[in-house]
Scaffold this active site. Structure first.
Site, mmCIF file in Angstrom:
data_model
loop_
_atom_site.group_PDB
_atom_site.id
_atom_site.type_symbol
_atom_site.label_atom_id
_atom_site.label_comp_id
_atom_site.label_asym_id
_atom_site.label_seq_id
_atom_site.Cartn_x
_atom_site.Cartn_y
_atom_site.Cartn_z
ATOM 1 N N TYR A 69 4.858 26.193 -25.801
ATOM 2 C CA TYR A 69 3.984 26.498 -27.177
ATOM 3 C C TYR A 69 3.993 28.032 -27.302
ATOM 4 C CZ TYR A 69 0.843 25.491 -30.982
ATOM 5 O OH TYR A 69 0.272 25.707 -32.199
ATOM 6 N N LYS A 115 5.426 30.225 -30.303
ATOM 7 C CA LYS A 115 4.808 30.641 -31.215
ATOM 8 C C LYS A 115 5.062 32.248 -31.627
ATOM 9 C CE LYS A 115 3.616 27.031 -33.371
ATOM 10 N NZ LYS A 115 4.105 26.629 -34.765
#
Length: 251
Positions: free
Chosen positions: A155, A159
């Site tokens: 994640y 991002k």
């Protein structure tokens, strides 16, 4: 937010529109007068979102953003229906928590596909149309783009990549009439949080390190900013990332 957001006569494509921030963004844009092409893999949630919108020409499309061909097809379908595209809002995202040595490769691949590759492919397909109308791209990033979060390697990587993708594309189109920006929220009460599953044997003290002292961020506040950046009212923003994280990345 006191700034008037006017999307009358404009078309926006919103991913992740079946719930959470995607739904809230769709509502804000529809209330501002936009016609919407709503994308998600969750058909039931998409139809529920559509039922909540004010009357207008709003369409839903079931799309798996991990499928590269589906990303281009989603933009093509929106153009075929509306004849234009004024804003692309890349809101969809997913997170799988895992001890890094145990992270299954398919979950790593899917995280990067949905969170990073899909926004690029959607942008790739949308930019020729957005250039015609001085349009906008808004990418939803996360405070995880700026700080390491235990058990969230995929994640965080996706991002952080999306943050620099936003900046790189903004520089590429510095001399052309398109705006490319990002919003980086902290933790919000969305389906990502409600489906939060810590990995087995994790250190809870490490998990708490990326929980803000001021609590979660209001989804409505983030949706306001996404809608602002997607609209002509955001004309002064380009290559920016607006953090709305209740101070979690302050230090």
């Amino acid at each position: 937010m006191s700034i008037a957001i006017d999307m009358d006569g404009k078309v926006a494509l919103v991913t992740g529109a079946a719930s959470g921030l995607g739904r809230a963004t769709a509502l804000k844009l529809a209330q501002a007068g936009a016609r919407l092409w709503l994308v998600d893999i969750n058909s039931e949630g998409l139809n529920e979102t559509k039922s909540l919108l004010p009357q207008g020409d709003h369409q839903v499309a079931i799309v798996d953003l991990a499928d590269p061909e589906a990303c281009h097809a989603a933009v093509d379908a929106a153009i075929a229906h509306f004849g234009q595209l004024d804003a692309l809002c890349n809101v969809a995202g997913l997170i799988y928590l895992a001890n890094s040595p145990d992270m299954p490769r398919p979950l790593w691949d899917r995280t990067l596909a949905v969170n990073l590759t899909a926004p690029f492919l959607l942008s790739q397909a949308a930019i020729p149309h957005l250039l015609k109308v001085n349009g906008a791209i808004v990418n939803v990033i996360s405070s995880a783009a700026f700080i390491g979060e235990a058990y969230a390697a995929a994640y965080c990587a996706s991002k952080a990549g999306l943050l620099n993708l936003t900046k790189a594309m903004a520089m590429e189109f510095q001399k052309q009439p398109i705006r490319i920006n990002a919003v980086a929220p902290g933790g919000m009460i969305t389906n990502i949080v409600t489906n939060f599953r810590p990995p087995e044997g994790c250190d809870l003290e490490l998990l708490k390190r990326f929980s803000g002292m001021r609590g979660t961020v209001e989804v409505e506040d983030v949706a306001d900013m996404v809608a602002l950046l997607a609209s002509p009212a955001g004309r002064g923003f380009h290559g920016n990332c607006i953090s709305i994280d209740a101070g979690i990345t302050a230090g």
